[in-house]
Scaffold this active site. Structure first.
Site, PDB file in Angstrom:
ATOM      1  N   SER A 188       0.802  -1.224   0.000  1.00  0.00           N
ATOM      2  CA  SER A 188       0.000   0.000   0.000  1.00  0.00           C
ATOM      3  C   SER A 188       0.835   1.275   0.000  1.00  0.00           C
ATOM      4  O   SER A 188       0.343   2.339  -0.389  1.00  0.00           O
ATOM      5  CB  SER A 188      -0.920   0.008   1.227  1.00  0.00           C
ATOM      6  OG  SER A 188      -0.159  -0.104   2.422  1.00  0.00           O
ATOM      7  N   GLU A 241     -13.941  11.067   9.982  1.00  0.00           N
ATOM      8  CA  GLU A 241     -13.528  11.091  11.392  1.00  0.00           C
ATOM      9  C   GLU A 241     -12.074  11.521  11.558  1.00  0.00           C
ATOM     10  O   GLU A 241     -11.551  11.531  12.681  1.00  0.00           O
ATOM     11  CB  GLU A 241     -13.734   9.704  12.022  1.00  0.00           C
ATOM     12  CG  GLU A 241     -15.147   9.168  11.919  1.00  0.00           C
ATOM     13  CD  GLU A 241     -16.153  10.095  12.599  1.00  0.00           C
ATOM     14  OE1 GLU A 241     -15.809  10.628  13.670  1.00  0.00           O
ATOM     15  OE2 GLU A 241     -17.246  10.284  12.042  1.00  0.00           O
ATOM     16  N   HIS A 249       0.897   5.233   5.944  1.00  0.00           N
ATOM     17  CA  HIS A 249       0.484   5.634   4.601  1.00  0.00           C
ATOM     18  C   HIS A 249       0.691   7.132   4.404  1.00  0.00           C
ATOM     19  O   HIS A 249       0.559   7.920   5.338  1.00  0.00           O
ATOM     20  CB  HIS A 249      -0.973   5.239   4.364  1.00  0.00           C
ATOM     21  CG  HIS A 249      -1.192   3.763   4.474  1.00  0.00           C
ATOM     22  ND1 HIS A 249      -1.689   3.169   5.617  1.00  0.00           N
ATOM     23  CD2 HIS A 249      -0.933   2.758   3.592  1.00  0.00           C
ATOM     24  CE1 HIS A 249      -1.743   1.852   5.438  1.00  0.00           C
ATOM     25  NE2 HIS A 249      -1.287   1.585   4.212  1.00  0.00           N
TER      26      HIS A 249
END
Length: 689
Positions: free
Chosen positions: A9, A186, A193
């Site tokens: 990722s 939120e 990341h």
């Protein structure tokens, strides 16, 4: 040309609605020209194991063709304990990476291993914690075993986060406040990341390392004309208690004859016993021996105050100190301090180092010759040092391993060697200071900031016998050195010196994140000078110089040379493999009125200068520009008036661009290109030779 990316990722692409989350592979194509297509197959959550089992690598393998490149970065999810993804570093993790590499080679493609990018996890000391452990080590070792290129992104990314610091590094990651983005209603606090800015910075690290590999792929890179990011910082200034006393309270007599050493020592000791405070030095001439500073004490000089030091050299005991990048025995500095916090020297008085009594004698020269033999000098005894003490001239102000230091408005002059030398210090402010040394003063530097962090220099004036404003970071490349970083210098004026602003030559511990702006260099030997040599090692990077005006420069207005030599420092063949790296230098709005040469840049054959941009330069000089062993160099918007028809000489230069040139140009102006130079672009006004 195709570039394939496989990984997790931190590399992968993300849809627009997930902005600002971005993988570094998502922005990598912006660094290449139109001849390269980047195909990002990285998958969020993937490990080496799952990337194979899910058939993802089969797709990549089928697409690979001869001459393509394959970047391989895994590790984050190989650590996970679920059966679908977990691998052991030296077993199936290494086996899977080997499979990727050999498969690429079989197809005629060129694999590049990439260590897993670091997570944002800091120790209490501000160092990034290695959260990948043996996975990182396994990649490094495999690259050696398989003889494939390696990009050590784990190391480079950790250095990046440490440069930014604990708080500022959040800008590189998904630290998002609530309600800013629809995909993260939120908010988010994510240390793995990247934000768009973080992805760009990581991709830049990949490109930086790619350039050092000197593989054919680099010829497809764009010239990257973006100013390096200067990381903003704040400085904690010294906190001095309100207690105040006067030097005369302790029997001091300001007649230039009376020895006030005892009075100074008593005043400093008394102030220390009160928990710190300010010692006021009244008008007059105060003769004293060397002084030892203590924490939380300010020396404040009234406008008519002059402190001058003993001419008796034996009054300065030999202590372990630092000079020219090495820890060594020196005579104690007239103003000396170590392991201190919260110290200040202020006021508009004068501190005179009595340097005339230290100028080289025959005895001093003999001591110099003895120390020049580096092997012999390592075995010198205390008695040996005593015999050559005349050579061991002290700096005027030597402050070591200390924090929260302020020097303001004082005139420092006539130093025995360097004038002001903070070494391994943090939070240093030098403001409104004047530094004066005779033009003939050997080692008569003005300000030498060595291995310091968070430094602000403002509105200072220099008229010295050697380099004026100098940044250093040690020279013993075989020992761990502290970097010199996070330095802002502005509104300074240099009237005389070997160099106006200088980095090196001692820089083995790295010099980075420096900005110099709105300064004037008048009559210096060189204006901007960056120097190093084989044996130093180290990196000079992320340096910005803006709005620099230079007048009547005797030599080169801008000098960046990695072939620096010094007659008193013979080459040490033991360290020849340690070569300095200089990159990401940005100069803008430079005005030169009179110089022998505008620009001289010389890298090393084994390590060229990389990524240097000079923009908006207006210059009058006898000679133009010379570049040797350099790559990814840009000259943009240059207005020059030269006394030569050779505007630029290039030897072994790659990826150099000249854009928008004006001045006294005509059809006789030429660019000389020699050696293995290629990818040079320049306006049609020039002819080549």
């Amino acid at each position: 040309m195709n570039v394939f990316l496989i990984g997790d990722s931190t590399v992968s692409d993300y849809p627009d609605d997930q902005y600002p989350q971005t993988g570094w592979g998502q922005v990598l194509d912006s660094f290449f020209n139109d001849e390269v297509d980047v195909h990002n197959y990285a998958k969020s959550g993937a490990s080496t194991k799952s990337f194979i089992s899910e058939g993802r690598f089969s797709q990549v393998e089928a697409a690979l063709e001869k001459g393509d490149y394959l970047f391989i970065q895994f590790g984050h999810n190989d650590q996970k304990q679920d059966q679908e993804r977990h691998t052991k570093p030296y077993l199936d993790y290494t086996a899977n990476l080997t499979y990727f590499v050999k498969s690429a080679i079989k197809k005629g493609a060129k694999p590049i291993l990439v260590t897993p990018v670091a997570r944002r996890q800091f120790s209490q000391l501000g160092n990034v914690i290695d959260s990948h452990g043996d996975y990182t080590k396994a990649v490094r070792e495999l690259a050696i075993t398989l003889s494939v290129p390696l990009i050590d992104l784990a190391k480079r990314s950790a250095n990046l986060y440490e440069r930014y610091g604990i708080e500022q590094s959040k800008l590189l990651f998904l630290w998002i406040e609530q309600g800013l983005y629809n995909y993260f209603p939120e908010g988010k606090s994510d240390n793995t990341h990247f934000s768009l800015e973080g992805a760009k910075q990581i991709a830049q690290l990949v490109i930086d390392e790619l350039k050092l590999l000197t593989i054919p792929l680099i010829k497809y890179l764009k010239l990257w004309n973006e100013k390096p990011v200067f990381i903003p910082f704040s400085i904690d200034e010294p906190i001095i208690p309100a207690y105040t006393c006067f030097l005369s309270d302790f029997g001091g007599i300001a007649d230039g004859i009376h020895d006030n050493t005892k009075a100074f020592h008593q005043a400093i000791s008394h102030c220390d016993q009160q928990g710190g405070g300010k010692i006021i030095i009244e008008d007059g001439i105060w003769l004293t021996g060397p002084l030892k500073l203590k924490s939380k004490i300010e020396l404040h000089l009234k406008p008519g105050a002059i402190i001058t030091f003993s001419p008796i050299l034996e009054d300065y005991p030999l202590i372990k100190s630092s000079f020219e990048g090495q820890e060594m025995m020196r005579c104690q500095a007239p103003i000396d301090g170590e392991d201190l916090s919260d110290i200040a020297i202020t006021g508009t008085g004068i501190i005179d180092g009595t340097g005339q009594y230290w100028r080289p004698t025959e005895k001093a020269r003999n001591g110099a010759r003895l120390l020049e033999n580096q092997v012999l000098s390592q075995s010198l005894t205390e008695l040996d040092y005593q015999q050559i003490r005349d050579y061991l001239r002290p700096n005027l102000v030597s402050i070591r391993r200390s924090k929260r230091i302020k020097l303001k408005d004082v005139t420092f002059q006539n130093a025995p060697a360097w004038t002001i030398h903070p070494w391994c210090c943090q939070n240093v402010v030098i403001e409104g200071v004047k530094i004066r040394n005779p033009w003939y003063a050997q080692n008569g530097d003005g300000l030498d900031i060595e291995s310091c962090c968070y430094v602000y220099v403002n509105h200072c004036q220099f008229d010295v016998g050697d380099d004026a404003i100098c940044l250093k970071a040690g020279r013993e490349a075989d020992k761990k050195q502290m970097p010199c970083q996070h330095v802002l210098i502005e509104n300074c004026r240099v009237f005389h010196g070997h160099g106006g602003f200088v980095i090196g030559s001692e820089m083995s511990g790295d010099v980075r994140d420096v900005k110099v702006r709105s300064c004037q260099f008048i009559g210096t030997d060189k204006g901007i000078r960056i120097k190093s040599k084989k044996g130093r090692g180290g990196v000079i990077e992320y340096i910005q110089l803006e709005k620099i005006n230079m007048f009547n420069i005797e030599g080169e207005a801008i000098s960046i040379r990695m072939d620096y030599t010094h007659e008193n420092e013979p080459a040490d063949p033991r360290h020849n493999h340690l070569v300095p790296l200089t990159r990401h230098i940005w100069m803008e709005e430079i005005l030169v009125s009179g110089a022998n040469k505008l620009v001289n840049m010389i890298g090393l054959p084994e390590q060229p200068l990389v990524d240097i941009t000079i923009r908006k330069l207006i210059g009058t000089a006898d000679k133009g520009i010379q570049c040797i062993n350099s790559q990814f160099i840009s000259f943009i918007d240059i207005k020059s008036f030269l006394n030569t028809t050779t505007w630029c000489s290039l030897i072994d230069v790659n990826h150099l661009s000249i854009e928008s040139v004006t001045g006294n140009l005509d059809q006789s102006n030429q660019i000389e290109i020699a050696g293995e130079s290629n990818r040079i672009t320049y306006p049609q006004v020039f002819k080549t030779k």
